[in-house]
Design an enzyme around this catalytic site. Sequence first.
Site, PDB file in Angstrom:
ATOM      1  N   LYS A  68       0.847  -1.191   0.000  1.00  0.00           N
ATOM      2  CA  LYS A  68       0.000   0.000   0.000  1.00  0.00           C
ATOM      3  C   LYS A  68       0.874   1.230   0.000  1.00  0.00           C
ATOM      4  O   LYS A  68       1.845   1.303   0.767  1.00  0.00           O
ATOM      5  CB  LYS A  68      -0.863  -0.015   1.280  1.00  0.00           C
ATOM      6  CG  LYS A  68      -1.814   1.148   1.402  1.00  0.00           C
ATOM      7  CD  LYS A  68      -3.130   0.867   0.723  1.00  0.00           C
ATOM      8  CE  LYS A  68      -4.001   2.085   0.562  1.00  0.00           C
ATOM      9  NZ  LYS A  68      -3.635   2.917  -0.622  1.00  0.00           N
ATOM     10  N   LYS A  92       5.277   2.286   8.299  1.00  0.00           N
ATOM     11  CA  LYS A  92       4.100   3.097   8.675  1.00  0.00           C
ATOM     12  C   LYS A  92       2.855   2.235   8.869  1.00  0.00           C
ATOM     13  O   LYS A  92       2.148   2.351   9.866  1.00  0.00           O
ATOM     14  CB  LYS A  92       3.861   4.129   7.563  1.00  0.00           C
ATOM     15  CG  LYS A  92       2.867   5.207   7.862  1.00  0.00           C
ATOM     16  CD  LYS A  92       2.595   6.075   6.633  1.00  0.00           C
ATOM     17  CE  LYS A  92       3.825   6.713   6.048  1.00  0.00           C
ATOM     18  NZ  LYS A  92       3.520   7.621   4.912  1.00  0.00           N
ATOM     19  N   LYS A 104       5.055   1.847  -3.116  1.00  0.00           N
ATOM     20  CA  LYS A 104       5.067   3.259  -3.541  1.00  0.00           C
ATOM     21  C   LYS A 104       5.249   3.305  -5.048  1.00  0.00           C
ATOM     22  O   LYS A 104       5.782   2.362  -5.642  1.00  0.00           O
ATOM     23  CB  LYS A 104       6.237   4.009  -2.893  1.00  0.00           C
ATOM     24  CG  LYS A 104       6.044   5.508  -2.852  1.00  0.00           C
ATOM     25  CD  LYS A 104       5.161   5.886  -1.692  1.00  0.00           C
ATOM     26  CE  LYS A 104       4.965   7.365  -1.536  1.00  0.00           C
ATOM     27  NZ  LYS A 104       4.425   7.650  -0.194  1.00  0.00           N
ATOM     28  N   THR A 188      -4.326  13.165   6.318  1.00  0.00           N
ATOM     29  CA  THR A 188      -2.897  13.238   6.646  1.00  0.00           C
ATOM     30  C   THR A 188      -2.659  14.359   7.657  1.00  0.00           C
ATOM     31  O   THR A 188      -2.004  14.161   8.691  1.00  0.00           O
ATOM     32  CB  THR A 188      -2.058  13.466   5.366  1.00  0.00           C
ATOM     33  OG1 THR A 188      -2.404  12.442   4.428  1.00  0.00           O
ATOM     34  CG2 THR A 188      -0.579  13.429   5.644  1.00  0.00           C
ATOM     35  N   ASN A 219      -1.592  19.375   0.546  1.00  0.00           N
ATOM     36  CA  ASN A 219      -2.685  18.741   1.289  1.00  0.00           C
ATOM     37  C   ASN A 219      -2.343  18.540   2.775  1.00  0.00           C
ATOM     38  O   ASN A 219      -3.132  18.901   3.650  1.00  0.00           O
ATOM     39  CB  ASN A 219      -3.020  17.413   0.596  1.00  0.00           C
ATOM     40  CG  ASN A 219      -4.142  16.689   1.286  1.00  0.00           C
ATOM     41  OD1 ASN A 219      -3.902  15.951   2.244  1.00  0.00           O
ATOM     42  ND2 ASN A 219      -5.356  16.918   0.847  1.00  0.00           N
ATOM     43  N   SER A 356      -7.162   5.747   4.029  1.00  0.00           N
ATOM     44  CA  SER A 356      -7.143   4.941   2.797  1.00  0.00           C
ATOM     45  C   SER A 356      -7.604   3.522   3.105  1.00  0.00           C
ATOM     46  O   SER A 356      -8.359   2.908   2.339  1.00  0.00           O
ATOM     47  CB  SER A 356      -5.724   4.868   2.229  1.00  0.00           C
ATOM     48  OG  SER A 356      -5.471   5.972   1.398  1.00  0.00           O
TER      49      SER A 356
END
Length: 427
Positions: A68, A92, A104, A188, A219, A356
């Site tokens: 992810k 994470k 990623k 975030t 963001n 997410s």
Amino acid sequence: MSDHIFKDAIERVKRIGSQADVSLDVINSLMHPHATLTASLPVRMDDGSTQYFTGYRCRYNNLLGPSKGGIRYHPDVNRQEVEALALWMTIKCAIVGLPYGGGKGGITVDAKKLSAMEIERLSRAYVRAMADFIGPDTDIPAPDVYTNARIMGWMMDEYETIKRVKAPGVITGKPISLGGSLGRDDATGRGAYLCIKQLESKNKWQPHNITVAVQGFGNGGYHVARLLHDDGYKIVAISDSQGGIYSDNGFDVDSIYKGKQETNRITALYCKHSVCELVDHDVITNEQLLELDVDILIPAALDGVITTKNVKNIKAKNIVEVANGPIIGEVDHIIAQKGITVIPDVLANAGGVTVSYFEWVQNKNGYYWSLPEVHNKLATIMNQAFSEIWDISINEKVSMRDAAYILAMRRFDKAVSAHGTQQYFSN
Ligand code: GLU
């Protein structure tokens, strides 16, 4: 920087791993990206020519679940950077207890130079190249630097066209109307804000006495600044890639956001209804912003901004890493010697991937949650991760970053042991 970013990330894993009391198999598995696909992406430009861009996707590790992580569009994207970012995603997701590994992606492109239609064609070309590499149960992309909900929508659409199925769970951070989750847009920044609220209660801060500098007004940076400002924190400096502004009195975050939407620049505005006026301020560079004497510094732009070159000038008492990798591993010990508390990226910006995950769960179930439900679940997860990391940090006398990595490594250790380690097989 980005040439040695992966090496730096691995060194950090080795250093912290040696104190984590985990099997060597865990550290070894974290040193080897599982698979990285590099693809050339031909795109028809608006003038009729065809340009070739390079796209990457790394599935770093899938020990705890499908990989992810976001996709970034930036001129500096390269394989090493994508792999370092995918390693950080692995850590994470484990910290916040998600059933995911880390991945990623990225495209080497200056998206600001492309038209909206060229960006759509580029995004679809990326998915055509990666369609057999990603999937709702293998690898799930999301937004990152210079990508957004609209791009996620195009990518989902392209994937579904190729596979001839509806598969909203292939990508997260989508527009709400296409299966996105409420609360993903500011997740975030909200996650980082929740971490700062925890620091506030540990340190008994009065928000109006606390000064904050925010590098990067995308963001993550905008939302954390907005939430802190609403709570009374003094946002004394804000910047974007072109430079920044500073004022002792603090800024009104939403006025500056409004100005940025209209002019694409950071301007020191105060707006009441539709009337905006310029307020007193100094113009500063991004480098100066990082060196301000503030209570909280929030690097929310790119990686590698605090390095051997400027670490001696850093005066902030607390650093909350909203960007991925703003402090290079090589200076971790100097930051610790200076007594700076760092809320590391793998915790501070984990709110994004957590929502997410909520989006993916909702897509799989076809049942959607209310905004308060998302906010409550996010707060539960962030607060739990914060307190577990805080406790390790106090009990084992390590920094918050080391504690975060130790927590993740111990989770990997349990999964690795369940498969059987060398110790098991040699007995
Ligand atoms: N790009 C974000 C990150 O670095 C979000 C990833 C996601 O939502 O999967 O954490």
